[in-house]
Design a protein around this motif. Sequence first.
Motif, short mmCIF file in Angstrom:
data_model
loop_
_atom_site.label_atom_id
_atom_site.label_comp_id
_atom_site.label_asym_id
_atom_site.label_seq_id
_atom_site.Cartn_x
_atom_site.Cartn_y
_atom_site.Cartn_z
N VAL A 210 -42.20 -18.68 14.89
CA VAL A 210 -43.44 -18.57 15.57
C VAL A 210 -43.28 -17.65 16.52
O VAL A 210 -42.62 -17.77 17.71
CB VAL A 210 -44.28 -19.80 15.85
CG1 VAL A 210 -45.49 -19.77 16.70
CG2 VAL A 210 -44.27 -21.00 14.95
N ASN A 238 -39.95 -12.05 9.76
CA ASN A 238 -40.48 -12.51 8.65
C ASN A 238 -39.23 -12.26 7.45
O ASN A 238 -39.25 -13.04 6.55
CB ASN A 238 -41.74 -12.08 8.05
CG ASN A 238 -42.45 -12.65 6.90
OD1 ASN A 238 -42.63 -14.15 7.02
ND2 ASN A 238 -43.15 -12.02 6.05
N VAL A 245 -45.18 -16.96 11.58
CA VAL A 245 -46.65 -17.03 11.83
C VAL A 245 -46.68 -16.57 13.50
O VAL A 245 -45.91 -16.84 14.38
CB VAL A 245 -46.90 -18.64 12.04
CG1 VAL A 245 -48.40 -18.64 12.38
CG2 VAL A 245 -47.04 -18.94 10.46
N ALA A 247 -49.20 -16.52 16.30
CA ALA A 247 -50.07 -17.43 16.99
C ALA A 247 -50.66 -16.80 18.36
O ALA A 247 -49.91 -16.39 19.20
CB ALA A 247 -49.35 -18.73 17.21
N SER A 272 -48.44 -14.88 8.31
CA SER A 272 -49.57 -15.55 8.58
C SER A 272 -49.90 -15.47 10.12
O SER A 272 -49.23 -15.18 10.93
CB SER A 272 -49.40 -17.00 8.14
OG SER A 272 -49.45 -17.19 6.82
N SER A 273 -51.06 -15.72 10.39
CA SER A 273 -51.75 -15.31 11.79
C SER A 273 -52.47 -16.50 11.83
O SER A 273 -53.43 -16.84 11.15
CB SER A 273 -52.33 -14.06 12.29
OG SER A 273 -53.34 -14.04 11.23
N VAL A 286 -50.77 -23.96 12.63
CA VAL A 286 -49.77 -23.05 12.97
C VAL A 286 -48.41 -23.79 12.01
O VAL A 286 -47.63 -23.19 11.17
CB VAL A 286 -49.21 -23.01 14.25
CG1 VAL A 286 -47.77 -22.37 14.19
CG2 VAL A 286 -50.05 -22.14 15.23
N ALA A 289 -49.55 -23.64 8.22
CA ALA A 289 -49.30 -22.14 7.77
C ALA A 289 -47.78 -21.68 7.60
O ALA A 289 -47.40 -21.09 6.70
CB ALA A 289 -49.79 -20.98 8.76
N LEU A 290 -46.92 -22.44 8.43
CA LEU A 290 -45.08 -22.34 8.26
C LEU A 290 -45.15 -23.04 7.09
O LEU A 290 -44.34 -22.37 5.86
CB LEU A 290 -44.48 -22.92 9.26
CG LEU A 290 -44.52 -22.03 10.53
CD1 LEU A 290 -43.65 -22.73 11.49
CD2 LEU A 290 -43.79 -20.84 10.35
N GLN A 293 -46.00 -20.86 4.06
CA GLN A 293 -45.15 -19.70 3.94
C GLN A 293 -43.81 -20.02 3.01
O GLN A 293 -43.36 -19.49 2.17
CB GLN A 293 -44.94 -18.98 4.95
CG GLN A 293 -45.75 -18.23 5.58
CD GLN A 293 -45.51 -17.29 6.45
OE1 GLN A 293 -44.75 -17.00 7.16
NE2 GLN A 293 -46.17 -15.98 6.00
N SER A 298 -49.58 -17.30 2.41
CA SER A 298 -50.04 -16.48 3.66
C SER A 298 -51.30 -16.39 3.82
O SER A 298 -52.05 -16.43 2.93
CB SER A 298 -49.03 -15.35 3.96
OG SER A 298 -49.73 -14.46 3.10
N SER A 300 -54.86 -15.42 7.12
CA SER A 300 -55.48 -15.19 8.40
C SER A 300 -56.23 -16.20 8.91
O SER A 300 -57.41 -16.40 8.33
CB SER A 300 -56.15 -13.86 8.50
OG SER A 300 -55.16 -12.86 8.21
#
Length: 347
Positions: A210, A238, A245, A247, A272-273, A286, A289-290, A293, A298, A300
Amino acid sequence: MIDFRYHLVSIVAVFLALGLGIVLGATALQPSALNGLDRISRQEYQQITGLRVTVSQLQKQASSDDQFAQAAAPQLLHQLLAGERVVLVDAPGADGQAITGITQALTEAGATISGQVQLQMKFFDFSPPTQEQLGQLAQQFTQPGQTLSGTEVAQASQVLAGAILTKDGPGQPVAGQRDSASAALLSGFAAGGFLSISSGHPNARATLAVVVTPGSPPSTSDSNAASQALVTLAQQLNLAGQGTVVAGTVQGSGPGSAIDVMRADNRAGRLSSVDDADRVVGQIVVAQALAGQLRGVSGSYGATSSAGSAGPSPAPTPSATPAASLRASAGSRSQRTSPRASPAGTS
């Protein structure tokens, strides 16, 4: 013949008439002017009062949302990242409350935090002498078989990512085992003033990362070098691990931020964000999102206009067999056929 006294009297008369006109005009206009100003003042006061009420309502709503998200977190995050290791990489000026909240969410999801790397301002100093030093460090710590390319920042990002992350598959470094070469790299970059180790043992490689962006963008331009460099680092992280991610806070994800650069330039790729990681719901996202992945998904996420959605949909759920267990099983089979050197230690 007109003498001087006539001219003097004429001039005095002109100025006297002008003065009397100004006095009379001001006296006649004063009530209407004051009334107009008073009316505008009352209107502005009413608008300010209304805005204060709106702000108070929004603050209560946000607080209520946070309380609900906090209560729902155990169900949303339970074992979502079981067996995974996560490293935190903080940019200068990263929001401390966001970092704490993200750490709590990841832990609640079952992840282990391998360590926390704090980037220093020098990492984003693009003066020729500093870039030369950064490039030399990158070359010094290049691993056998590793080929560096791109700018000095890109090369440094590549070796740094390889030192703290692993895909944890056959022929890859084992997650959780400390690496003396990685420890030396981190020490070298720290001695050079480019980073510091805030906590843990980042050299005991993680599988996920992250990146926490600054609380305020360095500038409002998407071409600013600092945000571009942070995106480059995130991309290298990545590539080195199972997913990353980026963040940030709502305030820190506007124009010129690393998140804005990713989204505006379509540089996200598999990254990802999350742009509202200063809120409890964003911290939960967050972790989600992980988890996404790990499954090749992924996105936004967040609350700003550039976000695609508030979070992953459908929300990820724990796998019946955690990905880390599958990788560990594959790794053990690989080690039986091709033994590797003993690690320096374990965390």
